[in-house]
Design a protein around this motif. Structure first.
Motif, PDB file in Angstrom:
ATOM      1  N   LEU A   3     119.718  84.447 -21.957  1.00 51.95           N
ATOM      2  CA  LEU A   3     119.244  83.515 -20.836  1.00 51.95           C
ATOM      3  C   LEU A   3     118.474  81.695 -21.459  1.00 51.95           C
ATOM      4  O   LEU A   3     118.847  81.257 -21.385  1.00 51.95           O
ATOM      5  N   ARG A   4     117.611  83.043 -22.592  1.00 60.52           N
ATOM      6  CA  ARG A   4     116.564  82.003 -23.200  1.00 60.52           C
ATOM      7  C   ARG A   4     117.654  81.170 -24.375  1.00 60.52           C
ATOM      8  O   ARG A   4     116.926  80.181 -24.837  1.00 60.52           O
ATOM      9  N   LEU A  55     120.470  79.962 -24.226  1.00 59.85           N
ATOM     10  CA  LEU A  55     121.222  79.369 -23.919  1.00 59.85           C
ATOM     11  C   LEU A  55     121.342  78.103 -24.794  1.00 59.85           C
ATOM     12  O   LEU A  55     120.290  77.591 -24.947  1.00 59.85           O
ATOM     13  N   ARG A  95     123.494  75.085 -20.276  1.00 65.16           N
ATOM     14  CA  ARG A  95     122.390  75.392 -19.741  1.00 65.16           C
ATOM     15  C   ARG A  95     122.738  74.254 -18.797  1.00 65.16           C
ATOM     16  O   ARG A  95     122.635  73.866 -17.243  1.00 65.16           O
ATOM     17  N   SER A 122     125.066  75.263 -16.112  1.00 68.56           N
ATOM     18  CA  SER A 122     124.817  76.678 -15.705  1.00 68.56           C
ATOM     19  C   SER A 122     124.084  76.092 -13.808  1.00 68.56           C
ATOM     20  O   SER A 122     124.073  75.134 -13.513  1.00 68.56           O
ATOM     21  N   TYR A 144     115.866  80.803 -16.990  1.00 70.78           N
ATOM     22  CA  TYR A 144     116.102  81.293 -18.070  1.00 70.78           C
ATOM     23  C   TYR A 144     114.991  82.013 -18.608  1.00 70.78           C
ATOM     24  O   TYR A 144     115.137  82.412 -19.528  1.00 70.78           O
ATOM     25  N   ASP A 145     114.337  82.686 -17.949  1.00 73.74           N
ATOM     26  CA  ASP A 145     113.526  83.326 -18.314  1.00 73.74           C
ATOM     27  C   ASP A 145     113.477  85.277 -17.418  1.00 73.74           C
ATOM     28  O   ASP A 145     114.479  85.131 -17.254  1.00 73.74           O
TER      29      ASP A 145
END
Length: 76
Positions: free
Chosen positions: A43-44, A46, A51, A54, A59-60
């Motif tokens: 996620l980080r 992306l 993003r 999405s 995103y963490d």
């Protein structure tokens, strides 16, 4: 009927391996608690463009844990 709790207890029930034309094998399986760190890294990483498209709330690591924990929480 298969429940989310059963899937969380035994992810192999919904694990599928698919062979691609180039010989690569892709594994589709439910998220598990052990996936949180790897999912957080994904996620980080992306891109801003990804993003933008999405619908994720974060995103963490905290959000990744939330997604992994949701595997056993919801039946639909």
């Amino acid at each position: 009927m298969l429940t989310s709790a059963e899937v969380a207890a035994e992810p192999a029930l919904l694990t599928r391996r698919v062979g691609l034309g180039d010989g690569t094998e892709v594994v589709f399986r439910p998220l598990t608690h052990a996936d949180a760190e790897g999912l957080a890294e994904f996620l980080r990483e992306l891109s801003p463009e990804s993003r933008r498209f999405s619908t994720f709330d974060g995103y963490d690591l905290a959000f990744a844990r939330e997604l992994c924990d949701a595997t056993a929480r919801y039946d639909s």
